[in-house]
Write a protein that holds these residues in place. Structure first.
Motif, mmCIF file in Angstrom:
data_model
loop_
_atom_site.group_PDB
_atom_site.id
_atom_site.type_symbol
_atom_site.label_atom_id
_atom_site.label_comp_id
_atom_site.label_asym_id
_atom_site.label_seq_id
_atom_site.Cartn_x
_atom_site.Cartn_y
_atom_site.Cartn_z
ATOM 1 N N GLY A 107 0.808 -1.211 0.000
ATOM 2 C CA GLY A 107 0.000 0.000 0.000
ATOM 3 C C GLY A 107 0.839 1.257 0.000
ATOM 4 O O GLY A 107 0.393 2.305 0.472
ATOM 5 N N LEU A 108 2.059 1.175 -0.527
ATOM 6 C CA LEU A 108 2.989 2.305 -0.584
ATOM 7 C C LEU A 108 3.506 2.445 -2.008
ATOM 8 O O LEU A 108 4.320 1.642 -2.457
ATOM 9 N N LEU A 109 3.020 3.462 -2.722
ATOM 10 C CA LEU A 109 3.429 3.664 -4.103
ATOM 11 C C LEU A 109 3.828 5.123 -4.328
ATOM 12 O O LEU A 109 3.863 5.923 -3.391
ATOM 13 N N GLU A 110 4.142 5.425 -5.571
ATOM 14 C CA GLU A 110 4.507 6.781 -5.938
ATOM 15 C C GLU A 110 3.954 7.084 -7.324
ATOM 16 O O GLU A 110 3.905 6.211 -8.195
ATOM 17 N N VAL A 111 3.516 8.328 -7.504
ATOM 18 C CA VAL A 111 3.034 8.801 -8.801
ATOM 19 C C VAL A 111 4.093 9.733 -9.373
ATOM 20 O O VAL A 111 4.556 10.650 -8.699
ATOM 21 N N TYR A 112 4.470 9.482 -10.629
ATOM 22 C CA TYR A 112 5.503 10.302 -11.276
ATOM 23 C C TYR A 112 5.088 10.595 -12.710
ATOM 24 O O TYR A 112 4.678 9.695 -13.447
ATOM 25 N N SER A 113 5.196 11.850 -13.083
ATOM 26 C CA SER A 113 4.893 12.245 -14.456
ATOM 27 C C SER A 113 6.083 13.012 -15.023
ATOM 28 O O SER A 113 6.351 14.141 -14.604
ATOM 29 N N PRO A 114 6.808 12.432 -15.991
ATOM 30 C CA PRO A 114 7.951 13.120 -16.579
ATOM 31 C C PRO A 114 7.567 14.114 -17.670
ATOM 32 O O PRO A 114 8.350 14.997 -18.019
ATOM 33 N N CYS A 115 6.349 13.979 -18.214
ATOM 34 C CA CYS A 115 5.903 14.842 -19.304
ATOM 35 C C CYS A 115 4.382 14.843 -19.347
ATOM 36 O O CYS A 115 3.722 14.097 -18.620
ATOM 37 N N LYS A 116 3.823 15.668 -20.223
ATOM 38 C CA LYS A 116 2.379 15.907 -20.204
ATOM 39 C C LYS A 116 1.538 14.718 -20.658
ATOM 40 O O LYS A 116 0.339 14.685 -20.391
ATOM 41 N N ASP A 117 2.139 13.722 -21.340
ATOM 42 C CA ASP A 117 1.342 12.610 -21.852
ATOM 43 C C ASP A 117 1.727 11.260 -21.252
ATOM 44 O O ASP A 117 1.404 10.213 -21.801
ATOM 45 N N ARG A 118 2.420 11.285 -20.094
ATOM 46 C CA ARG A 118 2.803 10.018 -19.468
ATOM 47 C C ARG A 118 2.799 10.167 -17.948
ATOM 48 O O ARG A 118 3.475 11.041 -17.398
ATOM 49 N N LEU A 119 2.055 9.325 -17.300
ATOM 50 C CA LEU A 119 2.033 9.263 -15.838
ATOM 51 C C LEU A 119 2.360 7.836 -15.423
ATOM 52 O O LEU A 119 1.791 6.876 -15.961
ATOM 53 N N GLU A 120 3.277 7.696 -14.482
ATOM 54 C CA GLU A 120 3.736 6.389 -14.047
ATOM 55 C C GLU A 120 3.336 6.129 -12.596
ATOM 56 O O GLU A 120 3.410 7.027 -11.764
ATOM 57 N N ILE A 121 2.937 4.908 -12.328
ATOM 58 C CA ILE A 121 2.704 4.465 -10.948
ATOM 59 C C ILE A 121 3.804 3.470 -10.609
ATOM 60 O O ILE A 121 3.977 2.454 -11.292
ATOM 61 N N ARG A 122 4.568 3.784 -9.566
ATOM 62 C CA ARG A 122 5.742 3.006 -9.218
ATOM 63 C C ARG A 122 5.725 2.601 -7.749
ATOM 64 O O ARG A 122 5.037 3.220 -6.935
ATOM 65 N N LYS A 123 6.501 1.590 -7.436
ATOM 66 C CA LYS A 123 6.732 1.253 -6.035
ATOM 67 C C LYS A 123 7.636 2.308 -5.411
ATOM 68 O O LYS A 123 8.453 2.923 -6.100
ATOM 69 N N GLN A 124 7.492 2.521 -4.112
ATOM 70 C CA GLN A 124 8.444 3.373 -3.415
ATOM 71 C C GLN A 124 9.745 2.604 -3.191
ATOM 72 O O GLN A 124 9.738 1.394 -2.982
ATOM 73 N N VAL A 125 10.832 3.311 -3.238
ATOM 74 C CA VAL A 125 12.148 2.696 -3.078
ATOM 75 C C VAL A 125 12.323 2.182 -1.653
ATOM 76 O O VAL A 125 11.906 2.837 -0.682
ATOM 77 N N GLY A 126 12.933 1.026 -1.521
ATOM 78 C CA GLY A 126 13.245 0.465 -0.207
ATOM 79 C C GLY A 126 11.998 0.166 0.611
ATOM 80 O O GLY A 126 11.023 -0.398 0.105
ATOM 81 N N ASP A 127 12.053 0.572 1.879
ATOM 82 C CA ASP A 127 10.915 0.325 2.771
ATOM 83 C C ASP A 127 9.793 1.341 2.584
ATOM 84 O O ASP A 127 8.724 1.192 3.175
ATOM 85 N N GLY A 128 10.048 2.367 1.793
ATOM 86 C CA GLY A 128 9.022 3.381 1.603
ATOM 87 C C GLY A 128 8.980 4.367 2.757
ATOM 88 O O GLY A 128 9.684 4.220 3.760
#
Length: 478
Positions: free
Chosen positions: A389-410
């Motif tokens: 239940g620990l993730l991260e939202v990252y968007s490098p540009c206007k047409d791409r959004l990524e859902i990623r795991k948090q690094v390590g223990d979060g």
């Protein structure tokens, strides 16, 4: 009473709290005031690397799921929940409910000094970097004997929701923020490159103007910033929204208070919750040295405002539609825009009831609102399905959004005791007498200006304000 609104916290240099002093600039000299400022920095992936990629979302993914949504994804059932103000104390200290600064315009214009100093991007993280969301959660529990945490789907702020709204509107600004599910609620946690990150190249009068034209009243004297929490339904989700409140207009608050006083005892009236709550301060130490004091009073949503300053020479190019997205997200009904002559003299100050124009923006941007509702649903589903239940939202540009795991223990959103309390929830509902957000009231209020509304999806980057350069002030709320 002094009108200085943003203290530089030099009084903290006399305290013995070394950790807190280091967090805010401490003994090194003039510490940055704890004031929210825009000017989004590109995420520093070297300093804070990304975790494993789980899925990507594009504009087409949001549009493809629109058939599953109601035809109109609007904000409904909006109500005030809680509020707090940060105090300039030797320990991290909030007062609940606190109070926004009062709009106190000068009787005659005077020339103001240009802004100087440094300003933090995120006052909550700068004040309390380990758990920036904790003060908001503590304010909720202080304000409600029983709060139905299990009913809340999303806990966000103007910054995180603003990022998502810009993404679905194809505005190219990279961003990232953390997400964690606690109980039934998915928390969106703002993430700068550093909790004490400052805004570079601040110019103009966006700090000195509110110093002169607003006042912290006696019961909240020593405050530095006021944070407000509202709840509403959007796109099938129940959301809690935290944002910074620039101030309130006394005559509008008095109008709602008069309505409250006219209700017979025992009536379940929506204005009864806005009784005066100013009391003597009582301090209590809580988890991780956050101090809570009780003082101030609850202010009706209908009386609060957002504030911007601009150079008069750029007046013709100011597009009011650039301000509407944040006013819509935070359901702020009043807007003050102040134009200066390029040298600190403000002759043109406009106080506007902005609700009708924001509703027009809402209508004109239905497709973007529906894509935002889809995006929220996708993020919530992803984090609820994650084992940690620990993730991260990252968007490098206007047409791409990524859902990623948090690094390590979060990184945990709340300390263990407070997290457990939120997970426990309650079967008790919030009392039904909270004030609904002012956007649902009458479309206009007599005596206040109504700006022209334009249909324009363009979004400028208001990151500075200077007669010599661009005319922007850096006070964009997200």
């Amino acid at each position: 009473m002094s009108k200085q609104r943003h203290s530089n916290a030099v009084n903290l240099a006399c305290s013995g709290n070394t950790e807190y002093l280091n967090a805010i600039g401490g003994r090194s000299g003039k510490a940055p005031p704890f004031k929210k400022r825009n000017g989004q920095a590109k995420p520093d992936l070297g300093k804070s690397p990304l975790g494993e990629l789980l899925t990507t979302i594009g504009e087409e993914d949001c549009s493809a799921s629109l058939r599953d949504l109601p035809s109109d994804a609007g904000i409904t059932a909006c109500k005030y929940i809680a509020s707090y103000s940060w105090l300039n104390e030797k320990e991290p200290t909030i007062i609940v409910p606190g109070k926004p600064p009062l709009w106190t315009p000068l009787q005659a214009p005077k020339r103001l000094s240009v802004d100087t100093g440094q300003y933090f991007r995120d006052p909550n993280a700068a004040r309390f970097p380990r758990y920036p969301i904790e003060p908001a959660v503590q304010a909720i529990f202080e304000s409600h004997q029983a709060f139905p945490t299990e009913d809340i789907d999303v806990f966000a702020c103007g910054s995180t929701m603003g990022h998502l709204l810009r993404f679905v509107r194809a505005v190219d600004k990279p961003f990232r923020f953390s997400v964690q599910v606690i109980g039934n609620t998915v928390f969106f946690v703002r993430k700068e490159n550093d909790p004490r990150e400052i805004i570079p190249d601040i110019r103009g009068y966006s700090h000195t103007f509110p110093d002169e034209y607003t006042t912290w009243e006696a019961d909240v004297k020593g405050s530095d910033t006021h944070q407000r929490l509202i709840q509403y339904e959007f796109g099938g989700s129940k959301c809690l929204m935290r944002f910074e409140c620039e101030g309130y207009i006394d005559k509008l608050a008095a109008k709602d208070k008069a309505k409250s006083n006219s209700v017979a005892p025992g009536d379940n009236d929506i204005f009864q919750s806005f009784k005066a709550t100013s009391v003597s301060q009582k301090a209590s130490n809580v988890q991780d040295s956050l101090v809570i004091k009780t003082s101030g009073s609850e202010i009706p949503q209908s009386s609060i405002f957002d504030l911007k300053t601009r150079s008069h020479q750029y007046k013709a190019s100011v597009d009011m539609t650039d301000f509407y997205p944040v006013l819509w997200l935070e359901q702020i009904p009043n807007f003050i825009i102040a134009y200066h002559d390029g040298a600190g003299l403000f002759h043109d100050i406009r106080v506007q009831d902005i609700r009708h124009s924001v509703r027009e923006w809402e209508t004109d941007n239905e497709a973007a609102r529906r894509r935002l509702a889809v995006l929220l649903r996708r993020i919530v589903e992803a984090v609820r399905a994650d084992p940690r239940g620990l993730l991260e939202v990252y968007s490098p540009c206007k047409d791409r959004l990524e859902i990623r795991k948090q690094v390590g223990d979060g990184v945990e959103t709340l300390p263990p005791v407070l997290k457990a309390r939120w997970e426990e929830g309650t079967t008790f509902a919030v009392s039904g007498d909270e004030e609904p957000c002012a956007m649902s009231a009458e479309e206009t209020r007599s005596g206040l200006e109504e700006p022209d509304s334009e249909d324009d999806d363009g979004e400028k980057d208001f990151t500075a304000c200077s007669a010599e350069t661009c005319g922007y002030c850096g006070r964009c709320s997200y």
